[in-house]
Design an enzyme around this catalytic site. Structure first.
Site, PDB file in Angstrom:
ATOM      1  N   CYS C  86       6.374   3.768  -5.885  1.00  0.00           N
ATOM      2  CA  CYS C  86       6.441   3.910  -7.343  1.00  0.00           C
ATOM      3  C   CYS C  86       6.762   5.363  -7.701  1.00  0.00           C
ATOM      4  O   CYS C  86       7.858   5.834  -7.444  1.00  0.00           O
ATOM      5  CB  CYS C  86       5.132   3.411  -7.945  1.00  0.00           C
ATOM      6  SG  CYS C  86       5.254   3.073  -9.712  1.00  0.00           S
ATOM      7  N   HIS C 203       4.047  -2.191  -5.438  1.00  0.00           N
ATOM      8  CA  HIS C 203       2.852  -1.548  -4.893  1.00  0.00           C
ATOM      9  C   HIS C 203       2.229  -2.350  -3.749  1.00  0.00           C
ATOM     10  O   HIS C 203       1.319  -3.147  -3.994  1.00  0.00           O
ATOM     11  CB  HIS C 203       1.794  -1.410  -5.990  1.00  0.00           C
ATOM     12  CG  HIS C 203       2.093  -0.341  -6.991  1.00  0.00           C
ATOM     13  ND1 HIS C 203       1.803   0.981  -6.769  1.00  0.00           N
ATOM     14  CD2 HIS C 203       2.648  -0.401  -8.222  1.00  0.00           C
ATOM     15  CE1 HIS C 203       2.170   1.705  -7.816  1.00  0.00           C
ATOM     16  NE2 HIS C 203       2.692   0.883  -8.717  1.00  0.00           N
ATOM     17  N   GLU C 205       0.110  -1.331  -1.696  1.00  0.00           N
ATOM     18  CA  GLU C 205      -1.302  -0.950  -1.538  1.00  0.00           C
ATOM     19  C   GLU C 205      -2.198  -1.717  -2.506  1.00  0.00           C
ATOM     20  O   GLU C 205      -3.417  -1.737  -2.340  1.00  0.00           O
ATOM     21  CB  GLU C 205      -1.459   0.569  -1.713  1.00  0.00           C
ATOM     22  CG  GLU C 205      -1.560   1.094  -3.149  1.00  0.00           C
ATOM     23  CD  GLU C 205      -0.244   1.140  -3.907  1.00  0.00           C
ATOM     24  OE1 GLU C 205       0.767   0.563  -3.427  1.00  0.00           O
ATOM     25  OE2 GLU C 205      -0.213   1.734  -5.016  1.00  0.00           O
TER      26      GLU C 205
END
Ligand SMILES: Nc1ncnc2c1ncn2[C@@H]1O[C@H](COP(=O)(O)OP(=O)(O)O)[C@@H](O)[C@H]1O
Ligand SMILES: [Mg+2]
Lengths: 775, 87, 235, 87
Positions: C86, C203, C205
């Site tokens: 990002c 994302h 994560e």
């Protein structure tokens, strides 16, 4: 000659003379000014008048609401901090505590939607992290005029700007926006409501309160430099919106979420460092309110040299510096001799701190300019002796009459013979339709703790390192409160709690935001006092004390007052992640059970408004014992693993609740339901009887679930089965059947707001005004 | 009718906080540029506009600013009509 | 093995990245401060999401000037794996470590929701634990995620197999409707020429636990772990 | 040394997507403005700079653009030195 202990205060060259007109311009009544003269023993200077005016505004002084707020329950064994601090704090076990608070930014948002909403989020985050809590979630409660009414273009502009302002601010700081509510009604045209709620997590022992204690301790200004932003914002927020407020526009505050993020990290580090004794946001009424309130809590005085405050503009007067509402600033009381340590921590985050004064033992609020005293006020009366008023309340007879309306007066429209038509209309009503257009602009998953984001009954955020989670919801139905303030206030609490229970949580405590009109009008004061009474009663019965809140009065414009809207923000605890439950149906063939009893009520319903253009009748009846029994039994059933999904019946009634459980999640599912109550079709399907929840369970658990409900005295009946993905939503009644493909209903439900916001040329215009990069 | 090249400059109002300008000022400083001050970041909108006269073009552009291009609460604007480019 | 997550002023996914790396990878995960001049011996570097310097001016433009970026450049030049997610992707583009740029989403709105992306290449160090063609469900949350580059650059990315992820439908079809932000050729993630610097807008994560809706991001960390382990064996 | 008023104009490079420009064009049209074309939205950075000469100021400003103010992949820039405002 000044009396003993008082300093010689000279009028400052260039400051206006204090006259009756000037006093009036400061929003102070004759009675209040007389009180000021009595406290001061002399005529106040211009600077002192400004200080009193800010501290005694409705926003800071709560002069019209304090006596009412005192009636609310505030205590429970799990409440660590009740009203009076920056935020309330509750114990959630495992050595952890949760701080939370709600705040309004209605007036600033009416003038400048983007910045008004953004700074609202900024302020509420600071309230939470100054308690030593790391913000873990924000929610918001919004009200606008009709998207496609006569004033539609302006409404869309406000709506788009507010949503973008909330999103941009929270997204940048990195706090997930996990829930909220939005309603559209002509009553809010010209006076939108923007309430933001923040929730933070802290270790119990790290709780810090905002008190200036320890004589000789340095007072430091931290964060952004002070400019002329929002001078007299607090007074502004306490007066009706008029054409004149347009002229006050240059006062608008601009948010800087990047600086906020730095402040957040630095503040938490400061609090943990042990170098400081107190910290507070310079929020409404800026330096004045933060420093006086900290001194009052500490039972001390302060002595401030105004020229030491870092400023952004040249030539600012003490009056301006004291009253400025520049955002992203904090006031810190450091321990003596620790100023360098404080500066080191802030410097790591590229922030500055200046010592601007000291804590004294005089109890007086002293401000100097290059040594010359420009203000010297006894601190305690300044903070605590703002006159409070118990006004006269009288119900507007027109509302008494509205309440007498009954459904028998209603002639159904011919289209209603097909209830599918009615359901489609309701799913397309922006107040009921999915708010995905809104929450897709909010980062809902940052911090990787959001288990249930927007789109279910309550948001759920897990507490890392434990098996627990926090659930939160904000609710208020202004139309109910308008029709019946007592019942409406109680319903807002009950619905909020019900939303939490539906998600598997035990409701713990409330923060409330009282958005009302001008309290000097007896009919408004009546709404306010009755709504507070309703909230108090429901909070007592449901054991959810009020730990703080905010009051926003004078929400009126030349066209009239808003609906009285007491927003309830509630936080609950989920003991085990296993108990987390959402509104969406889960599996083919699951049994659908309705908890609670249907009724013939239609008063105040979205159905009446959307289909018949009527706001009439009484608010739905609320039996707090039945509500409490329902919530208790449902929570037990969820904890026992008997419940696959739970969704409360709110606006749009049972039919909308069933449809939402079917189509509200990723994939639209069918429903096969049948209702055999002997009630009029419209009330059965779309009435908003309280204390009802639609749950689903595995077929094998059905008997146990029904038995448990019976044992608890909660009405419960199997009303249908969950269908397959891409199936049909079908609800049969004695008088007619709702029947439509789930996918079609989903398209209506999710398309209602985008269609209005992105579809028409004016909407594009409205969107753009806020979309053009103005950072 | 001629085509006018229009340039609209939208800048943060005097006295209003300009976080963007502040950040850019900091970055320039850390890059080693000395003697830099009063950094502000605004918007530049360029467009071509067909109008009968420069005055008419000016008038239309100001209306665009009022209605859309600038935020009257936080920004000031300034319109420049550059040239008539062709018929 | 040791991985580092850089915190820039305004990073806000640094903790999420740290947690995901810690949960999925063996070994140590540390935070690196943007003012540091030393990567402290890490074997891989994460540039996390967020709004470094408020994303004022342009996303990533100011952060790429941070002192630590010199170290990151050298580390990458020596073949060390670098992952920008990002805002981290935006920083890598602004730093010239990846080609192209990220501009505002086609809708001009911030977009936060789960999307589907297709794994285009299964290869170390980032995607070896995915089968090529596998469809992942991961969240996006960005306002400036529209990837653009000149046509020749895009052609080169394609020809060299440097497009690792593309936005797609749940069935893996790459369609216009499945493109959330208007990115050229539905590109969601790319690597540099050497293949050791990854930039992606979604994302991973935020998708390492079923509790939070998806664990599809975990194999990316596992791929990195497998790569680092193999490097250590060779060392 | 004098203080120069510097104006930096950063515009989307020809041929690069300009979603804002496109949206503004659409909005202007829907607001009833006719004959509008080639709408682009860029950035305007203003600052004051102390330098020995206009040339030196120009030179510094161009360096700022290269290093920070403009993205070479997507934007073009243009620097104007406006005036020397005092010593
Ligand atoms: N302004 C908003 N911001 C974020 N989420 C919102 C907002 N408005 C509505 N939502 C979400 O949409 C869902 C439905 O809202 P609502 O109909 O008010 O729920 P309920 O009637 O159960 O209180 C909730 O999950 C809520 O959190
Ligand atoms: Mg609802």
């Amino acid at each position: 000659m000044p009396a003993a202990g008082q300093l010689l205060v000279q009028p400052r060259p260039g400051d206006p003379e204090v006259t009756a007109t000037l006093v009036e311009d400061h929003g102070l009544s004759e009675v209040e000014y007389a009180k000021i003269l009595e406290i001061m023993g002399r005529v106040p200077t211009f600077t002192e008048l400004g200080i009193f005016s800010a501290m005694w505004s409705e926003h800071c002084g709560y002069k019209n609401s304090k006596p009412l707020l005192r009636t609310l329950p505030t205590r429970a064994p799990w409440v660590l901090q009740g009203p009076g601090e920056n935020a309330g704090v509750i114990d959630v076990g495992d050595g952890l505590a949760v701080a939370f608070k709600i705040e309004s930014h209605n007036h600033p948002s009416a003038v400048e939607p983007y910045q008004g909403a953004a700074t609202g989020v900024g302020g509420i985050l600071r309230d939470v992290f100054t308690m030593g809590a790391r913000p873990i979630a924000v929610l918001n409660s919004l009200r606008f005029g009709e998207l496609d009414g006569a004033d539609g273009a302006r409404v869309r502009y406000l709506f788009a700007g507010v949503v973008k302002g909330i999103g941009d601010y929270g997204n940048c700081v990195g706090i997930p926006t996990v829930g909220g509510e939005v309603y559209f009604d002509a009553a809010y045209e010209g006076n939108p409501l923007v309430n933001a709620m923040a929730i933070g997590l802290l270790k119990k022992e790290e709780l810090i309160t905002a008190a200036a204690s320890g004589v000789g301790n340095p007072i430091m200004a931290v964060g952004s430099k002070t400019g002329r932003d929002g001078i007299h914002g607090a007074t502004f927020a306490s007066a009706e919106l008029t054409a004149e407020s347009e002229a006050k526009r240059p006062m608008v505050q601009v948010g800087d979420p990047f600086t906020e993020k730095l402040l957040l990290e630095a503040s938490l580090e400061l609090i943990r460092s042990g170098h400081i004794v107190g910290i507070q946001d310079m929020g409404a009424a800026g330096l004045v309110s933060s420093s006086t309130e900290m001194a009052a809590r500490g039972g001390t005085g302060v002595d401030i040299e105004i020229t030491l405050v870092p400023v952004r503009e040249r030539g600012m007067t003490p009056y301006e510096i004291l009253l400025s509402e520049t955002q992203e600033r904090m006031l810190v009381v450091a321990k003596e001799g620790r100023e360098e340590d404080v500066r080191d921590i802030l410097g790591r985050w590229d922030l500055d701190a200046e010592t601007i004064g000291y804590v004294t033992d005089t109890g007086r609020y002293v401000v100097r300019e290059n040594g010359a005293v420009v203000a010297d006020i006894p601190g305690e009366p300044l903070v605590d002796e703002c006159p409070t008023y118990t006004r006269e309340g009288r119900e507007n007879p027109e509302i008494t009459k509205l309440r007498e309306w009954t459904p028998s007066a209603l002639a159904p429209r011919h289209e209603e013979r097909d209830p599918t038509w009615t359901l489609r209309r309701l799913l397309d009503s922006p107040s009921i339709a999915s708010k995905r257009w809104v929450y897709e602009q909010y980062d809902t998953t940052v911090r990787t703790n959001t288990v249930v984001g927007p789109g279910s009954d309550a948001a759920v955020v897990r507490l890392r390192g434990t098996r627990k989670a926090i659930a939160a919801s904000v609710d208020a139905n202004g139309r109910y409160v308008y029709l019946n303030p007592f019942a409406g206030g109680a319903i807002a609490v009950a619905e909020s709690a019900r939303n939490l229970v539906c998600s598997g949580a035990r409701p713990l405590a409330v923060t409330d935001n009282l958005n009302f009109g001008n309290p000097l009008k007896p009919e408004v004061y009546h709404q306010l006092s009755e709504a507070v009474r309703g909230i108090g009663e429901a909070c007592r019965r449901l054991e959810t004390p009020v730990t703080g809140g905010n009051v926003s009065l004078y929400n009126e414009n030349p066209r009239g007052a808003i609906y009285p809207t007491p927003t309830i923000g509630m936080v609950g605890l989920i003991d085990d992640l296993e108990h987390i439950t959402t509104a969406a149906f889960k599996e083919d063939g699951d049994a659908i059970v309705l908890l609670g009893a249907n009724s013939a009520e239609l008063g105040g319903s979205e159905y009446l408004k959307a289909i018949h253009g009527l706001v009439a009748g009484d608010a739905p009846a609320l039996d707090l014992d039945a509500e409490s029994a329902l919530q208790g039994a449902l929570l037990e059933a969820i904890r026992a693993g008997l419940v696959q999904s739970a969704h409360d019946c709110a606006e749009g009634g049972l039919a909308v609740a069933l449809a939402e459980s079917a189509i509200g999640a990723d994939e639209a599912r069918g429903v096969e339901a049948s209702l055999d109550d002997e009630l009029p079709l419209n009330a059965l399907l779309f009435g908003e009887a309280q204390s009802r929840v639609v749950v689903s369970c595995r077929p094998g658990d059905l008997t146990t679930l029904l038995e448990r409900m019976r044992a608890a005295g909660v009405p419960a009946a199997e009303i249908g089965r969950v269908g397959e993905r891409g199936g049909r939503v079908s609800i049969a009644t004695r008088e007619g059947t709702v029947d439509a493909p789930a996918a079609e209903l989903a398209a209506i439900y999710f398309g209602a707001i985008p269609r209005r916001m992105d579809g028409t040329p004016e909407a594009v215009d409205a969107m753009l005004r806020s979309e053009i990069d103005r950072r | 009718m001629s085509d006018f090249q229009v340039e609209v400059r939208v800048v943060p109002r005097e006295g209003i906080l300009d976080p963007q300008g502040k950040a850019v000022a900091g970055a320039l400083k850390s890059l080693g540029f000395a003697g830099v001050d009063h950094v502000h970041v605004g918007r530049l909108v360029t467009l071509s506009l067909s109008a009968a006269s420069p005055e008419e073009a000016q008038h239309a552009a100001v209306a665009m600013c009022r209605q859309l291009l600038a935020n009257p609460v936080t920004e000031d604007f300034d319109v420049r009509i550059l040239e008539a480019a062709g018929s | 093995m040791k991985v580092g997550v850089i915190t820039f002023p305004g990073s806000n996914c640094d903790y999420d990245c740290y947690k995901a790396a810690q949960e999925v990878l063996e070994g140590e995960t540390i935070f690196l401060w943007h003012k540091e001049h030393d990567l402290r011996g890490v074997d891989a570097v994460f540039l996390p999401g967020g709004f470094s310097y408020g994303d004022y001016l342009r996303a990533g433009a100011i952060a790429q000037l941070s002192p630590i970026m010199n170290e990151v450049r050298q580390f990458a030049a020596a073949g060390g794996p670098v992952i920008g997610i990002c805002n981290g992707f935006q920083i890598l583009c602004e730093a010239g470590m990846l080609p192209g740029a990220l501009i505002r989403n086609r809708s001009l709105r911030f977009i936060s929701r789960p999307v589907h992306i297709r794994v285009e290449q299964s290869r170390p160090p980032f995607t070896s634990e995915y089968g090529a063609g596998r469809v992942l469900r991961v969240p996006i949350a960005h306002g400036e995620g529209c990837y653009i580059a000149d046509e020749p650059v895009l052609d080169a990315l394609e020809a060299e197999g440097r497009v690792l992820f593309r936005y797609c439908t749940p069935d893996g079809e790459v369609t216009e409707a499945a493109n959330p932000n208007g990115s050229a050729r539905n590109i969601a993630g790319i690597v540099n020429e050497a293949g050791n610097v990854l930039g992606m807008m979604p994302h991973p994560e935020r998708a390492v636990e079923p509790l939070l809706g998806s664990a599809d991001g975990a194999p990316l960390f596992e791929s990195l772990g497998a790569h680092l382990t193999s490097m250590m064996i060779y060392k």
